[in-house]
Design a protein around this motif. Sequence first.
Motif, PDB file in Angstrom:
ATOM      1  N   TYR A   1      -9.540  -1.475   7.566  1.00  0.00           N
ATOM      2  CA  TYR A   1      -8.965  -0.408   8.399  1.00  0.00           C
ATOM      3  C   TYR A   1      -7.442  -0.501   8.568  1.00  0.00           C
ATOM      4  O   TYR A   1      -6.890   0.156   9.435  1.00  0.00           O
ATOM      5  CB  TYR A   1      -9.661  -0.383   9.770  1.00  0.00           C
ATOM      6  CG  TYR A   1     -11.131  -0.049   9.656  1.00  0.00           C
ATOM      7  CD1 TYR A   1     -11.537   1.185   9.150  1.00  0.00           C
ATOM      8  CD2 TYR A   1     -12.103  -0.965  10.029  1.00  0.00           C
ATOM      9  CE1 TYR A   1     -12.879   1.494   9.027  1.00  0.00           C
ATOM     10  CE2 TYR A   1     -13.454  -0.665   9.911  1.00  0.00           C
ATOM     11  CZ  TYR A   1     -13.840   0.565   9.403  1.00  0.00           C
ATOM     12  OH  TYR A   1     -15.163   0.868   9.279  1.00  0.00           O
ATOM     13  N   HIS A   2      -6.799  -1.346   7.719  1.00  0.00           N
ATOM     14  CA  HIS A   2      -5.338  -1.392   7.734  1.00  0.00           C
ATOM     15  C   HIS A   2      -4.816  -1.747   9.137  1.00  0.00           C
ATOM     16  O   HIS A   2      -3.935  -1.085   9.679  1.00  0.00           O
ATOM     17  CB  HIS A   2      -4.797  -0.004   7.288  1.00  0.00           C
ATOM     18  CG  HIS A   2      -3.413  -0.047   6.715  1.00  0.00           C
ATOM     19  ND1 HIS A   2      -2.615   1.067   6.622  1.00  0.00           N
ATOM     20  CD2 HIS A   2      -2.686  -1.063   6.210  1.00  0.00           C
ATOM     21  CE1 HIS A   2      -1.462   0.745   6.071  1.00  0.00           C
ATOM     22  NE2 HIS A   2      -1.478  -0.540   5.816  1.00  0.00           N
TER      23      HIS A   2
ATOM     24  N   LEU B   1      -5.382   6.466   8.215  1.00  0.00           N
ATOM     25  CA  LEU B   1      -5.454   5.073   7.766  1.00  0.00           C
ATOM     26  C   LEU B   1      -4.295   4.663   6.848  1.00  0.00           C
ATOM     27  O   LEU B   1      -4.181   3.504   6.483  1.00  0.00           O
ATOM     28  CB  LEU B   1      -6.799   4.792   7.099  1.00  0.00           C
ATOM     29  CG  LEU B   1      -7.985   4.693   8.069  1.00  0.00           C
ATOM     30  CD1 LEU B   1      -9.296   4.501   7.308  1.00  0.00           C
ATOM     31  CD2 LEU B   1      -7.795   3.561   9.084  1.00  0.00           C
ATOM     32  N   LYS B   2      -3.421   5.626   6.513  1.00  0.00           N
ATOM     33  CA  LYS B   2      -2.198   5.227   5.829  1.00  0.00           C
ATOM     34  C   LYS B   2      -1.302   4.457   6.789  1.00  0.00           C
ATOM     35  O   LYS B   2      -0.445   3.682   6.376  1.00  0.00           O
ATOM     36  CB  LYS B   2      -1.448   6.466   5.325  1.00  0.00           C
ATOM     37  CG  LYS B   2      -2.061   7.033   4.065  1.00  0.00           C
ATOM     38  CD  LYS B   2      -1.203   8.154   3.515  1.00  0.00           C
ATOM     39  CE  LYS B   2      -1.156   9.316   4.481  1.00  0.00           C
ATOM     40  NZ  LYS B   2      -0.431  10.476   3.952  1.00  0.00           N
TER      41      LYS B   2
ATOM     42  N   ASP C   1      -6.460  10.231   5.440  1.00  0.00           N
ATOM     43  CA  ASP C   1      -5.976   9.774   4.148  1.00  0.00           C
ATOM     44  C   ASP C   1      -6.924  10.347   3.090  1.00  0.00           C
ATOM     45  O   ASP C   1      -7.942   9.739   2.765  1.00  0.00           O
ATOM     46  CB  ASP C   1      -5.962   8.240   4.135  1.00  0.00           C
ATOM     47  CG  ASP C   1      -5.361   7.665   2.857  1.00  0.00           C
ATOM     48  OD1 ASP C   1      -5.213   8.421   1.872  1.00  0.00           O
ATOM     49  OD2 ASP C   1      -5.064   6.457   2.848  1.00  0.00           O
TER      50      ASP C   1
ATOM     51  N   ARG D   1      -0.639   1.729   9.973  1.00  0.00           N
ATOM     52  CA  ARG D   1      -1.247   0.516  10.512  1.00  0.00           C
ATOM     53  C   ARG D   1      -1.957   0.845  11.809  1.00  0.00           C
ATOM     54  O   ARG D   1      -1.433   1.565  12.656  1.00  0.00           O
ATOM     55  CB  ARG D   1      -0.178  -0.553  10.773  1.00  0.00           C
ATOM     56  CG  ARG D   1       0.611  -0.971   9.544  1.00  0.00           C
ATOM     57  CD  ARG D   1      -0.217  -1.704   8.498  1.00  0.00           C
ATOM     58  NE  ARG D   1      -0.624  -3.041   8.937  1.00  0.00           N
ATOM     59  CZ  ARG D   1       0.160  -4.126   8.880  1.00  0.00           C
ATOM     60  NH1 ARG D   1       1.394  -4.034   8.434  1.00  0.00           N
ATOM     61  NH2 ARG D   1      -0.294  -5.304   9.253  1.00  0.00           N
ATOM     62  N   GLN D   2      -3.171   0.320  11.967  1.00  0.00           N
ATOM     63  CA  GLN D   2      -3.978   0.571  13.156  1.00  0.00           C
ATOM     64  C   GLN D   2      -3.893  -0.615  14.118  1.00  0.00           C
ATOM     65  O   GLN D   2      -3.522  -1.715  13.739  1.00  0.00           O
ATOM     66  CB  GLN D   2      -5.440   0.777  12.750  1.00  0.00           C
ATOM     67  CG  GLN D   2      -5.640   1.892  11.740  1.00  0.00           C
ATOM     68  CD  GLN D   2      -5.263   3.246  12.298  1.00  0.00           C
ATOM     69  OE1 GLN D   2      -5.767   3.660  13.345  1.00  0.00           O
ATOM     70  NE2 GLN D   2      -4.354   3.932  11.623  1.00  0.00           N
TER      71      GLN D   2
ATOM     72  N   GLN E   1      -8.476  -5.671   6.768  1.00  0.00           N
ATOM     73  CA  GLN E   1      -8.295  -5.134   5.422  1.00  0.00           C
ATOM     74  C   GLN E   1      -8.921  -3.746   5.301  1.00  0.00           C
ATOM     75  O   GLN E   1      -8.321  -2.828   4.754  1.00  0.00           O
ATOM     76  CB  GLN E   1      -8.919  -6.086   4.410  1.00  0.00           C
ATOM     77  CG  GLN E   1      -8.790  -5.562   2.992  1.00  0.00           C
ATOM     78  CD  GLN E   1      -8.859  -6.690   1.981  1.00  0.00           C
ATOM     79  OE1 GLN E   1      -9.589  -7.665   2.166  1.00  0.00           O
ATOM     80  NE2 GLN E   1      -8.093  -6.574   0.917  1.00  0.00           N
TER      81      GLN E   1
ATOM     82  N   ARG F   1      -7.690   8.117  -0.018  1.00  0.00           N
ATOM     83  CA  ARG F   1      -8.636   7.023   0.209  1.00  0.00           C
ATOM     84  C   ARG F   1     -10.066   7.538   0.064  1.00  0.00           C
ATOM     85  O   ARG F   1     -10.918   6.906  -0.548  1.00  0.00           O
ATOM     86  CB  ARG F   1      -8.400   6.449   1.604  1.00  0.00           C
ATOM     87  CG  ARG F   1      -9.188   5.197   1.954  1.00  0.00           C
ATOM     88  CD  ARG F   1      -8.764   4.726   3.356  1.00  0.00           C
ATOM     89  NE  ARG F   1      -9.374   3.469   3.750  1.00  0.00           N
ATOM     90  CZ  ARG F   1     -10.529   3.356   4.375  1.00  0.00           C
ATOM     91  NH1 ARG F   1     -11.231   4.438   4.659  1.00  0.00           N
ATOM     92  NH2 ARG F   1     -11.002   2.172   4.727  1.00  0.00           N
TER      93      ARG F   1
ATOM     94  N   ARG G   1       0.816  -1.212   0.000  1.00  0.00           N
ATOM     95  CA  ARG G   1       0.000   0.000   0.000  1.00  0.00           C
ATOM     96  C   ARG G   1       0.855   1.270   0.000  1.00  0.00           C
ATOM     97  O   ARG G   1       0.643   2.158  -0.811  1.00  0.00           O
ATOM     98  CB  ARG G   1      -0.879  -0.058   1.243  1.00  0.00           C
ATOM     99  CG  ARG G   1      -1.913   1.015   1.342  1.00  0.00           C
ATOM    100  CD  ARG G   1      -2.615   0.799   2.683  1.00  0.00           C
ATOM    101  NE  ARG G   1      -3.339   1.999   3.008  1.00  0.00           N
ATOM    102  CZ  ARG G   1      -4.661   2.048   3.123  1.00  0.00           C
ATOM    103  NH1 ARG G   1      -5.388   0.989   2.926  1.00  0.00           N
ATOM    104  NH2 ARG G   1      -5.253   3.172   3.438  1.00  0.00           N
ATOM    105  N   GLU G   2       1.875   1.279   0.871  1.00  0.00           N
ATOM    106  CA  GLU G   2       2.707   2.485   0.976  1.00  0.00           C
ATOM    107  C   GLU G   2       3.398   2.790  -0.349  1.00  0.00           C
ATOM    108  O   GLU G   2       3.403   3.920  -0.811  1.00  0.00           O
ATOM    109  CB  GLU G   2       3.766   2.331   2.074  1.00  0.00           C
ATOM    110  CG  GLU G   2       3.294   2.761   3.439  1.00  0.00           C
ATOM    111  CD  GLU G   2       2.526   1.660   4.165  1.00  0.00           C
ATOM    112  OE1 GLU G   2       2.011   1.944   5.235  1.00  0.00           O
ATOM    113  OE2 GLU G   2       2.430   0.543   3.642  1.00  0.00           O
TER     114      GLU G   2
ATOM    115  N   ASP H   1      -3.058  -3.868  12.120  1.00  0.00           N
ATOM    116  CA  ASP H   1      -1.975  -4.780  12.461  1.00  0.00           C
ATOM    117  C   ASP H   1      -2.518  -5.770  13.494  1.00  0.00           C
ATOM    118  O   ASP H   1      -2.688  -5.436  14.661  1.00  0.00           O
ATOM    119  CB  ASP H   1      -0.812  -3.958  13.041  1.00  0.00           C
ATOM    120  CG  ASP H   1       0.392  -4.830  13.377  1.00  0.00           C
ATOM    121  OD1 ASP H   1       0.286  -6.077  13.253  1.00  0.00           O
ATOM    122  OD2 ASP H   1       1.427  -4.263  13.769  1.00  0.00           O
TER     123      ASP H   1
END
Length: 444
Positions: free
Chosen positions: A386-387, A259-260, A131, A262-263, A384, A134, A4-5, A389
């Motif tokens: 909300y990104h 949201l870029k 973001d 990791r949450q 997926q 997004r 993603r990054e 971890d």
Amino acid sequence: MYDREAEEGTRAACETGMKAVIMAGGRGTRIASVAGDLPKPMIPVGGKPVLEHIIRCLASQSYTDIVLVVGYLGDTIRDYFKDGAAFGVSITYFVEQMPLGTAGALFEMLRQGTLREDFFLLNGDVMLDIDFRRMETYHRDKGSWATLFTHPNSHPQDSALIVADETKRITKWLNKEDERSFYKNRVNAGVHIISVKLLEGLSVSGRVDLDRDVLKPQAAGGRLYAYDSPEYVRDMGTPERYAAVCRDYETGKVAARNLKNRQKAVFLDRDGTINRFRGFIRRPEEIELIEGAARALAQINQSGYLAIVVTNQPVIARGECTIEELERIHERLETLLGREGAYLDDIFYCPHHPDKGFAGERPQYKIRCDCRKPKPGLLLQAAQRYHIDLVRSYMVGDSESDVLAGAAAGCKSVYLGSGGISCEPWAVFGDLAEFVRSCIMTEE
Ligand SMILES: [Zn+2]
């Protein structure tokens, strides 16, 4: 794996985003300890005006074409930001000779040809870190005429609420004074993408209120969409809220919620964890909060963790409850939590059930799916969206299937209860409040 990054980086480097119009007029403020009569967009957070934080957030994502709408005290803002070059953007100014409300300037700009394409519309006195890409992608995918950034808050009872259908199309706009009993906690945060098509269709001039005159009348028209996001967007309208924003900025929470990045999340089972267990719940009135659960959730809300419910609802497959009825049940749950200052960032449910042969069942849901706990599907869906971890996240529930689902997803699995289960959880606590005290509060 999808990087993603890297993808965003490439895109950001070669593409300039849509125009951003920032409303930076309005009255001054004497909020908190700020000396003098500053325009609200100049209120400092971490030593910089709140408007500078917004502009830097836009600039970092290649949104460099910015219009500041200024009026009263506008010179202070112009003297500070000038043409934007020092901030990596290009700023032009629209000066309101008389107050035009929250949207009057847009119609003037439309007539002057300044607005030709869809644009971001932001308030210059709101702290945010989101973001933008997004949200723009979402807006374009929906073919939306206006996309509203929406989120749950800790005081939904005195906020205007946005009602949307399952596709997120806005169907109703409930002001504070409108009648409402139980509702989804979804509040307009004041961040929008507006299509010029929406403005062109309206014949208004002079003082125009964005919510009352432009958006609310369009709510039932089918072209407005809610963009639900847990990212940080907060107004600073009271000394308490201002202090909270400054605190959140200092602790890094404002930036972390973009949201870029990791949450981390606390995944929560529903029945027996948040609301009292009473067998299958088929009607809204059967939802009753467990003592202390709302307070514990409010503490999660104030932490760096998202609060996301993951629940098996085989009542759908069994034909005992429709999707619409399940939505009503969740509206009651959100309303009861909201009254105590707590909210859920999202709810994921599995409507399936594997065993066929019951009267009234719905065959399309009678399948072996990947989302029914103990499988980890619901957690993976949330991760997926909300990104998230998963390794830094918790799964909390009162049954073995919760513990197994959490472990399968790679989370720390927390079992609530005293009964024996055949698997080994990461930790055991008596209830949600005890988990939050022991694991979440100690971390902050
Ligand atoms: Zn399922």
